[in-house]
Design a protein around this motif. Sequence first.
Motif, mmCIF file in Angstrom:
data_model
loop_
_atom_site.group_PDB
_atom_site.id
_atom_site.type_symbol
_atom_site.label_atom_id
_atom_site.label_comp_id
_atom_site.label_asym_id
_atom_site.label_seq_id
_atom_site.Cartn_x
_atom_site.Cartn_y
_atom_site.Cartn_z
ATOM 1 N N TYR A 162 33.882 38.238 44.118
ATOM 2 C CA TYR A 162 32.431 38.342 44.027
ATOM 3 C C TYR A 162 31.747 36.991 44.139
ATOM 4 O O TYR A 162 30.625 36.882 44.652
ATOM 5 C CB TYR A 162 32.026 38.990 42.697
ATOM 6 N N GLY A 163 32.387 35.938 43.647
ATOM 7 C CA GLY A 163 31.765 34.624 43.655
ATOM 8 C C GLY A 163 30.867 34.426 42.454
ATOM 9 O O GLY A 163 30.606 35.349 41.678
ATOM 10 N N PRO A 164 30.376 33.213 42.252
ATOM 11 C CA PRO A 164 29.508 32.919 41.099
ATOM 12 C C PRO A 164 28.149 33.583 41.238
ATOM 13 O O PRO A 164 27.693 33.891 42.345
ATOM 14 C CB PRO A 164 29.384 31.399 41.114
ATOM 15 N N TYR A 165 27.486 33.791 40.104
ATOM 16 C CA TYR A 165 26.193 34.453 40.132
ATOM 17 C C TYR A 165 25.103 33.507 40.587
ATOM 18 O O TYR A 165 25.000 32.371 40.111
ATOM 19 C CB TYR A 165 25.837 34.982 38.745
ATOM 20 N N THR A 166 24.298 33.985 41.507
ATOM 21 C CA THR A 166 23.065 33.309 41.900
ATOM 22 C C THR A 166 21.955 34.345 41.872
ATOM 23 O O THR A 166 22.126 35.458 42.393
ATOM 24 C CB THR A 166 23.174 32.705 43.316
ATOM 25 N N PRO A 167 20.805 34.034 41.261
ATOM 26 C CA PRO A 167 19.779 35.054 41.018
ATOM 27 C C PRO A 167 19.221 35.712 42.268
ATOM 28 O O PRO A 167 18.679 36.823 42.171
ATOM 29 C CB PRO A 167 18.677 34.264 40.278
ATOM 30 N N ASP A 168 19.345 35.095 43.437
ATOM 31 C CA ASP A 168 18.749 35.682 44.636
ATOM 32 C C ASP A 168 19.746 36.516 45.442
ATOM 33 O O ASP A 168 19.444 36.905 46.572
ATOM 34 C CB ASP A 168 18.175 34.577 45.529
ATOM 35 N N GLN A 169 20.916 36.800 44.880
ATOM 36 C CA GLN A 169 21.921 37.588 45.599
ATOM 37 C C GLN A 169 22.352 38.788 44.761
ATOM 38 O O GLN A 169 22.289 38.766 43.532
ATOM 39 C CB GLN A 169 23.140 36.733 45.936
ATOM 40 N N VAL A 170 22.798 39.838 45.456
ATOM 41 C CA VAL A 170 23.311 41.045 44.806
ATOM 42 C C VAL A 170 24.586 41.449 45.525
ATOM 43 O O VAL A 170 24.636 41.458 46.755
ATOM 44 C CB VAL A 170 22.294 42.210 44.843
ATOM 45 N N THR A 171 25.629 41.793 44.766
ATOM 46 C CA THR A 171 26.877 42.231 45.365
ATOM 47 C C THR A 171 26.685 43.561 46.069
ATOM 48 O O THR A 171 26.084 44.490 45.511
ATOM 49 C CB THR A 171 27.957 42.393 44.274
ATOM 50 N N ALA A 172 27.175 43.674 47.293
ATOM 51 C CA ALA A 172 27.077 44.925 48.036
ATOM 52 C C ALA A 172 27.879 46.018 47.334
ATOM 53 O O ALA A 172 29.031 45.813 46.941
ATOM 54 C CB ALA A 172 27.595 44.735 49.467
ATOM 55 N N LEU A 184 28.733 40.107 40.233
ATOM 56 C CA LEU A 184 28.588 41.498 39.808
ATOM 57 C C LEU A 184 28.035 41.583 38.388
ATOM 58 O O LEU A 184 27.095 42.341 38.124
ATOM 59 C CB LEU A 184 29.945 42.214 39.886
ATOM 60 N N SER A 185 28.593 40.807 37.467
ATOM 61 C CA SER A 185 28.098 40.850 36.090
ATOM 62 C C SER A 185 26.681 40.290 35.993
ATOM 63 O O SER A 185 25.874 40.757 35.187
ATOM 64 C CB SER A 185 29.034 40.074 35.173
ATOM 65 N N GLY A 186 26.367 39.310 36.798
ATOM 66 C CA GLY A 186 25.010 38.770 36.799
ATOM 67 C C GLY A 186 23.992 39.797 37.257
ATOM 68 O O GLY A 186 22.864 39.837 36.747
ATOM 69 N N THR A 187 24.387 40.649 38.225
ATOM 70 C CA THR A 187 23.497 41.730 38.648
ATOM 71 C C THR A 187 23.237 42.688 37.494
ATOM 72 O O THR A 187 22.102 43.142 37.291
ATOM 73 C CB THR A 187 24.131 42.488 39.827
ATOM 74 N N GLY A 188 24.267 42.994 36.710
ATOM 75 C CA GLY A 188 24.079 43.843 35.539
ATOM 76 C C GLY A 188 23.158 43.211 34.513
ATOM 77 O O GLY A 188 22.331 43.895 33.888
ATOM 78 N N ASN A 240 38.246 44.502 38.225
ATOM 79 C CA ASN A 240 37.278 43.407 38.111
ATOM 80 C C ASN A 240 37.808 42.103 38.714
ATOM 81 O O ASN A 240 37.927 41.085 38.019
ATOM 82 C CB ASN A 240 36.895 43.183 36.653
ATOM 83 N N PRO A 241 38.097 42.094 40.032
ATOM 84 C CA PRO A 241 38.552 40.851 40.686
ATOM 85 C C PRO A 241 37.371 39.914 40.931
ATOM 86 O O PRO A 241 36.806 39.853 42.027
ATOM 87 C CB PRO A 241 39.149 41.359 41.998
ATOM 88 N N ILE A 242 37.008 39.134 39.935
ATOM 89 C CA ILE A 242 35.788 38.330 39.996
ATOM 90 C C ILE A 242 35.837 37.268 41.086
ATOM 91 O O ILE A 242 34.799 36.790 41.549
ATOM 92 C CB ILE A 242 35.523 37.666 38.634
ATOM 93 N N TRP A 243 37.040 36.869 41.521
ATOM 94 C CA TRP A 243 37.144 35.842 42.550
ATOM 95 C C TRP A 243 36.621 36.340 43.903
ATOM 96 O O TRP A 243 36.286 35.542 44.758
ATOM 97 C CB TRP A 243 38.592 35.379 42.674
#
Length: 564
Positions: free
Chosen positions: A285-295, A165-169, A280-283
Amino acid sequence: MSATVKTAGKTAGWVDDRFTSSNFLKRNIGKVFPEHWSFMLGEIALYSFIVVMLSGVYLTLFFKPSMIELAYNGSYVPLKGVKMTEAYASTLNISFDIRGGLLMRQIHHWSALFFVAAISVHLLRVFFTGAFRKPRELNWVIGVGLLTMALLAGFAGYSLPDDLLSGTGLRIAQGIVLSLPLVGTYLSFFIFGGEFPGTDFISRLYAVHILVVPGLILALLTAHLMMVWYQKHTQFPGLGRTNDNVVGYPLLPIYMAKAGGFFFVVFGVITLISGLVTINPIWLYGPYTPDQVTAGSQPDWYIGWLEGSLRMMPNVEWVIFGYTLSWNILVPAVILPGLVFTVMAIYPWIEQWATGDKREHHLLDRPRNAPVRTSLGAMAVSFYVLLWIGGGNDLIASFFDMSINTITWFLRFAIFLVPPLVFVATKRICLGLQRRDRDKLLHGMETGNILRLPHGEFIEVHAPISDEEKAVLMAKPERTPLTMPEEIDENGVAMPGARGARLRAKLSNFYYADNIPLPTREELEAAEAHLRHEVEQAAPAMEEDRRLIPAHDGSVLHDPAIDK
């Protein structure tokens, strides 16, 4: 006298000999602070920031701002063996392996939200009551700066865990940087240390989050409190309150005791919410990967209006000499925020110039008594709310089973229609409230009691208003618009600066022309005489009603005890 008391006295004397601290204490220890519930909004902001700092110190002991990849081997089983950055892994460890870590993360996040919310509402209170006027213009600018720094601190802290989620931001933030003409690409490479997401950004953002921004906030808060202390606190109008005094409680012991207790109330409420409500339950969402976006990804509420402006802006791009100018990003994410915060910062001087009011103000306005300013504020709030709704258009469409395109187009039209309507409606409400206040001064308070006089006339009994309420109503300032200047002098020569003066006079009329004047002294005296006459007329009928007692059969009996 005990040895401890003697030692304390000698120490105080030693300090006073070098810093003359006793003079400072004598001057300020009895400083008076006014009492009103809305003044607690600033205290909530201050106390929330203290909680943010305390919880942040704890989290810095365990957070690792590194983008080095590793395989997770912590307590959270669903992510066992998943590759992630050390920043994300350390955040998971804080949440699941450090004693009290998850609670501290929640406290840090919730107190940050409280901090931004309290600053926002506090600024609204200052705006609607006119507390930004001379001599507090610079303090208003400091408040706008504090809000800006709070937003930056919140976004930086929100982005540090490096979850999906934060990576999308962060990806959106990089797109905003890239939209800057000519320098966007270079700035992006400089900030992220190469192609997004780079390998250095989290460590750089960490330094900004724990050092640069908190340092600026501390400096602004210190300057703000020093100016409040020096310029004295504003107060609402009331009995015995003038522009030259302050009615309230002394600093010691009353105000300090109340402030200390309120700090623990704020701390307790934040801790209670943090223990009961997950944020903000980051667990998940999983780790950030540039080719994915959280629904259904959504930022924290204070960034929602920027998200909404991006979603509502049509896709407009120009290609000029081979360079792409992305108006669909530049306007909503760069120009609009810059314009909003600039207008906010300079508004005290805009109103001062438009109205010609350069007096010092220590008594606050009731919002109804400044209808144009109140309407402008309400219009701005409606604009913000529409953008905020636009930031969640996908979730709204999903929840209500509507077309996201329909919602977006509706908001695009509403953003130009709703704020002007809110302005007009708010102004009419303020003028209506002014008329009601005038009626109270002239006719008193309606009691709802209808009496029939001996000669058959029905009257409504009015009760005189209290001295406290009368003082509040009579404190309404009488404002006169600037007169329209002449454009040509007696010799037929154009007056220098006439165009600017006419514009200023028109703005002054815009602010002050619509106003319900206070009753004159003659009108008040006549109203008081009429009210006394009304009470004298109603007294016999009220006494008769008191003497009459209904019987069980519906007839009316006289009470012998009253007759005697």
